[in-house]
Write an enzyme that holds these catalytic residues in place. Structure first.
Site, PDB file in Angstrom:
ATOM      1  CG  ASN A   1       6.637  -9.922  -2.708  1.00 14.20           C
ATOM      2  OD1 ASN A   1       6.127  -9.517  -1.654  1.00 14.20           O
ATOM      3  ND2 ASN A   1       6.051  -9.761  -3.884  1.00 14.20           N
TER       4      ASN A   1
ATOM      5  CE1 TYR B   1      -6.647  -7.764   0.142  1.00 13.77           C
ATOM      6  CE2 TYR B   1      -8.660  -6.759   0.972  1.00 13.77           C
ATOM      7  CZ  TYR B   1      -7.533  -7.529   1.181  1.00 13.77           C
ATOM      8  OH  TYR B   1      -7.290  -8.079   2.421  1.00 13.77           O
TER       9      TYR B   1
END
Ligand code: UDP
Length: 314
Positions: free
Chosen positions: A36, A149
């Site tokens: 993306n 993360y």
């Protein structure tokens, strides 16, 4: 003529995955790259975009998507990966570890493809075991700033092995340690691009904390060779893929300064929250099962990296 294998690479416009795409094409695969572009760059694919065996699709893989035709290898590499990037995109980072891993596992299941996950040394958090073996469970703050993360990748590993156990998906999980080389994002805030850019511009080098924290840096060509060895074996992993040569960040700053050929001064800045004190992979598993170990020493890899940064600085 043999039919070409088809590999799908999510996040393929990112630093390490773009090198993976290059290597897969070199090894005769057709590659479908999905990205993306929130942190990846199409420029990283410049050498591939005109190749008839390469296809780029702009796609947020956290949303449902389909792939037409056969898939032999599903490599799920998408995620913001530098601390600055995942702090800028915290929700996207969580979703790409969770929803996108689920989406890509479903594709692998339906297509009977090998599923490959690029996990991370961050699953060890601020490690209390040193060096880190794959058997170490880690020391992660579950809700601090880095958790977006760390926990996303821990979840990604968990769902990957759940698919392996319950849905018989053939999986491989690599834990990538700090990697550097051409195509790193100049502005992703990591120590390698920050210090090289600063050194080349003659600006002060920013060392966070007192610089005694350590990292072990792997040149990207070595890293990708290790990842592909894992992809093409039957070892499920997780397997640490990284360079075990450990440096303090202060030592690292001095080496960059010396190789960049300028005499920048070093300035100390506050240490980010939950910054790991030390990191060094135990690569016994990769050495024995994959017959892989890094071959490019830090100074040699840094010279090549600095040349690339010089050409791409502005
Ligand atoms: N770091 C630093 N100066 C910088 C950027 C990072 O001293 O300009 C430190 C950071 O605090 C950490 C180490 O370098 O201790 C590696 O940071 P990086 O962001 O490259 O990756 P990490 O290994 O933390 O994911």
């Amino acid at each position: 003529m043999a039919v070409k294998k088809v590999s799908v690479v999510t996040g393929g416009a990112g630093f390490v995955p773009s090198h993976i795409c290059d290597q897969l094409i070199k090894r005769g695969h057709k590659v479908i790259c999905l990205d993306n572009l929130i942190t990846g760059k199409k420029a990283n694919l410049a050498g591939l975009l005109k190749n008839k065996d390469f296809e780029f699709v702009r796609q947020d893989v956290s949303k449902p998507f389909k792939i037409a035709g056969r898939v032999d290898y599903m490599l799920h590499c998408a995620s913001p990966a530098s601390p600055v990037d995942y702090l800028n995109f915290p929700i996207e980072t969580l979703l790409v570890g969770a929803h996108a891993t689920h989406n890509t596992l479903e594709i692998a299941r339906k297509k009977k493809a090998v599923f490959f996950l690029t996990s991370t040394s961050e699953v060890y958090g601020d490690p209390l075991e040193h060096p880190q073996k794959e058997t170490y469970w880690g020391n992660v703050n579950p809700n601090g700033p880095r958790s977006v993360y760390d926990e996303a990748k821990r979840y990604a590993e968990a769902v990957t092995f759940a698919y392996q156990r319950t849905k018989k998906v053939d999986v491989r999980v690599a834990r990538i340690f700090n990697t550097y080389g051409p195509r790193m994002n100049l502005r992703d805030g990591r120590v390698v691009p920050n210090l090289i850019c600063q050194a080349l511009r003659g600006e002060p080098l920013t060392v966070y904390g007192d610089g005694t924290q350590t990292r072990s840096f792997c040149y990207v060509d070595d890293e990708v060779e290790g990842l592909l060895r894992l992809l093409f074996t039957r070892v499920k992993g997780p397997v640490n893929i990284g360079n075990p040569d450990e440096f303090s960040i202060l030592e690292f700053a001095r080496i960059v300064n010396e190789l960049a050929g300028k005499k920048s001064k070093i300035v100390f800045k506050p240490l980010p929250q939950d910054d790991p004190r030390q990191r060094k992979p135990d690569i016994t598993l990769a050495r024995t099962k994959l017959r892989w170990e890094p071959t490019i020493p830090l100074r040699e890899g840094l010279k090549k990296t600095i040349e690339w940064f010089k050409a791409n600085l502005d």
